[in-house]
Design an enzyme around this catalytic site. Structure first.
Site, short mmCIF file in Angstrom:
data_model
loop_
_atom_site.label_atom_id
_atom_site.label_comp_id
_atom_site.label_asym_id
_atom_site.label_seq_id
_atom_site.Cartn_x
_atom_site.Cartn_y
_atom_site.Cartn_z
N LYS A 1 13.50 -1.95 -7.75
CA LYS A 1 14.08 -1.17 -6.64
C LYS A 1 14.44 -2.12 -5.49
O LYS A 1 15.47 -1.96 -4.86
CB LYS A 1 13.10 -0.11 -6.16
CG LYS A 1 13.70 0.66 -5.03
CD LYS A 1 12.94 1.91 -4.73
CE LYS A 1 13.26 2.34 -3.33
NZ LYS A 1 12.70 1.39 -2.36
N SER B 1 7.62 4.15 -0.81
CA SER B 1 6.61 4.53 0.19
C SER B 1 7.26 5.22 1.38
O SER B 1 6.68 6.10 2.00
CB SER B 1 5.84 3.30 0.66
OG SER B 1 5.21 2.69 -0.44
N ARG B 2 8.49 4.82 1.69
CA ARG B 2 9.16 5.38 2.87
C ARG B 2 9.65 6.81 2.63
O ARG B 2 10.03 7.49 3.59
CB ARG B 2 10.30 4.47 3.33
CG ARG B 2 9.79 3.16 3.92
CD ARG B 2 10.88 2.37 4.63
NE ARG B 2 10.33 1.30 5.45
CZ ARG B 2 10.22 0.02 5.06
NH1 ARG B 2 10.61 -0.35 3.86
NH2 ARG B 2 9.71 -0.89 5.89
N GLY C 1 0.81 -1.22 0.00
CA GLY C 1 0.00 0.00 0.00
C GLY C 1 0.84 1.27 0.00
O GLY C 1 2.03 1.24 -0.28
N GLN D 1 7.73 -9.44 7.91
CA GLN D 1 8.98 -8.97 7.30
C GLN D 1 9.56 -7.74 7.99
O GLN D 1 10.50 -7.13 7.49
CB GLN D 1 8.80 -8.73 5.79
CG GLN D 1 7.90 -7.57 5.43
CD GLN D 1 7.57 -7.55 3.95
OE1 GLN D 1 6.81 -8.37 3.46
NE2 GLN D 1 8.16 -6.62 3.20
N GLY E 1 5.53 4.32 -8.87
CA GLY E 1 6.27 3.08 -9.10
C GLY E 1 5.35 1.87 -9.08
O GLY E 1 5.42 1.00 -9.95
N HIS E 2 4.45 1.82 -8.09
CA HIS E 2 3.49 0.71 -8.04
C HIS E 2 2.57 0.74 -9.27
O HIS E 2 2.25 -0.30 -9.84
CB HIS E 2 2.60 0.82 -6.80
CG HIS E 2 3.33 0.72 -5.50
ND1 HIS E 2 3.52 1.78 -4.66
CD2 HIS E 2 3.92 -0.36 -4.90
CE1 HIS E 2 4.18 1.38 -3.58
NE2 HIS E 2 4.43 0.10 -3.70
O1 PAF Z 1 7.85 -5.09 -1.91
C1 PAF Z 1 6.89 -5.09 -1.11
O2 PAF Z 1 6.09 -4.15 -1.06
C2 PAF Z 1 6.72 -6.26 -0.16
O3 PAF Z 1 7.95 -6.75 0.25
C3 PAF Z 1 5.83 -7.37 -0.73
C4 PAF Z 1 6.46 -8.01 -1.95
C5 PAF Z 1 4.46 -6.82 -1.08
C6 PAF Z 1 5.65 -8.48 0.31
O4 PAF Z 1 5.06 -8.00 1.47
#
Ligand code: PAF
Length: 285
Positions: free
Chosen positions: A150, A187-188, A27, A57, A32-33
C-alpha cells in the site's frame, strides 16, 4: 509474546535468533499489518514486530499528535497472530538525542509523488527504518523485513536502501489488504466519519478507472496519459475530494511511462484528501 522497550531488552530477547523476520509498524494495527506478520512467520526463526510512531516522518502540520495509539489492543492482535517479540521503544529509546544523522534517499525516487507533497517524509522513514534494522538485525547473518505494497513508494525506497547499503536483509512485499467494498486498509481510515467511510472507496474506483483507460490507450500512453490523469483528478474533485495526485507510473522507477510500456510494467498511484483525512492507494496494471 515478549515485549521489549529498550535496545538491550530487544537484543537479549533476540540473542539466539539467526534470521529474524521483522514487520515494522506505527501501531493501530489492522488486518493488513497482521497479514504482514503472517508472511513474516514462516520466513525467519523469530517473528518480530515494532510499534513506534516516528515523529521524523511527520510534517509539522500533520497528525503526529493525533495518530491513533492503541497499544493494548495491538499487543492482543500480535499475540493472536503468533508474533514472538514486540519492540515498542519510547521516543527516548530510539532517539536519545536529536537525530542529526539522517538516511537521505535518492531524490530521483524520494522527491516524487509522496515526497512532493510530504517533503522530508522518506528521509524520516529511511532513517527510522535503518535504526530499527540496526536494532533488530545487528550481528545477525541474515534477516527478513516485510513491508506492505500500500505504501508502494516507501517499499521502493526501502528496497533501494537495503541494496545500496548491502544489508543482509531480504525485503518481502505484502499485498494490499482491502475491506469488503475494496477500500485499502489503513490506520488512517479510523479518522473517517460514517459518510466519509462510504465515500472513501471512490479513490480505489478512480484508480481502477484510470488503469483501465491507461491500458486502453497503451498504444500511445505518453501522449494520452496527462488527459486521463486530469479526468481522474477532476472526477474525484467533483465529489468533494482534494486530490494530490492520481497517476500512472513505471513500476521500476515511478517515472512517467515511455512509449511501449504496458501491462506488467505500470502502477496507478493516488493520494487525495477527504475532509481532514489523507488517503493513499495504488493498483498494479
Ligand atoms: O509504514 C509505516 O507504518 C511506517 O512508515 C514505518 C515503515 C513503520 C516507519 O515508521
Amino acid at each position: 509474546m515478549h515485549i521489549a522497550h529498550t535496545l538491550p531488552e530487544l537484543r537479549h530477547a533476540l540473542r539466539h535468533a539467526q534470521r529474524p523476520a521483522f514487520v515494522p509498524t506505527m501501531g493501530n494495527l489492522h488486518a493488513g499489518h497482521l497479514a504482514l506478520v503472517a508472511q513474516a512467520r514462516p520466513r525467519g526463526d523469530a517473528t518480530v514486530a515494532s510499534i513506534f510512531v516516528n515523529r521524523l516522518q511527520f510534517l509539522p502540520h500533520e497528525d503526529f499528535d493525533s495518530y491513533p495509539r492503541t497499544f493494548e489492543t495491538d499487543c492482543a492482535k500480535l499475540r493472536e497472530a503468533g508474533c514472538d517479540l514486540l519492540f515498542a521503544p519510547r521516543e527516548t529509546d530510539l532517539y536519545p538525542e536529536p537525530q542529526t544523522f539522517k538516511v537521505l534517499p535518492d531524490p530521483a525516487l524520494a522527491d516524487l509523488l509522496e515526497g512532493e507533497f510530504r517533503p522530508g517524509f522518506f528521509t524520516g522513514v529511511a532513517t527510522v527504518v535503518m535504526k530499527l534494522f540496526m536494532a533488530v538485525f545487528a550481528g545477525k547473518p541474515q534477516g527478513v523485513a516485510v513491508f506492505g505494497k500500500k505504501d508502494y513508494q516507501q517499499l521502493m525506497v526501502i528496497r533501494h536502501m537495503v541494496r545500496q547499503f548491502a544489508l543482509p536483509i531480504e525485503v518481502v512485499a505484502g499485498d494490499i489488504q482491502r475491506a469488503s467494498d475494496g477500500l485499502a486498509l489503513s490506520s488512517r481510515n479510523a479518522y473517517l466519519s460514517e459518510s466519509e467511510r462510504a465515500e472513501a472507496l471512490q479513490l480505489a474506483l478512480a484508480l481502477r478507472a484510470l488503469s483501465r483507460d491507461a491500458l486502453a490507450a497503451a498504444h500511445a500512453l505518453p501522449q494520452h496519459l496527462p488527459a486521463l490523469e486530469a479526468t481522474a483528478r477532476q472526477a474525484l474533485a467533483a465529489r468533494g475530494w482534494q486530490p494530490d495526485y492520481l497517476t500512472v507510473r513505471r513500476r521500476a522507477d515511478l517515472l512517467p511511462p515511455q512509449a511501449g510500456d504496458g501491462a506488467g510494467q505500470l502502477v496507478a498511484l493516488g493520494a487525495a484528501r477527504l475532509g481532514g483525512t489523507r488517503l493513499i492507494d495504488n493498483l498494479e496494471l
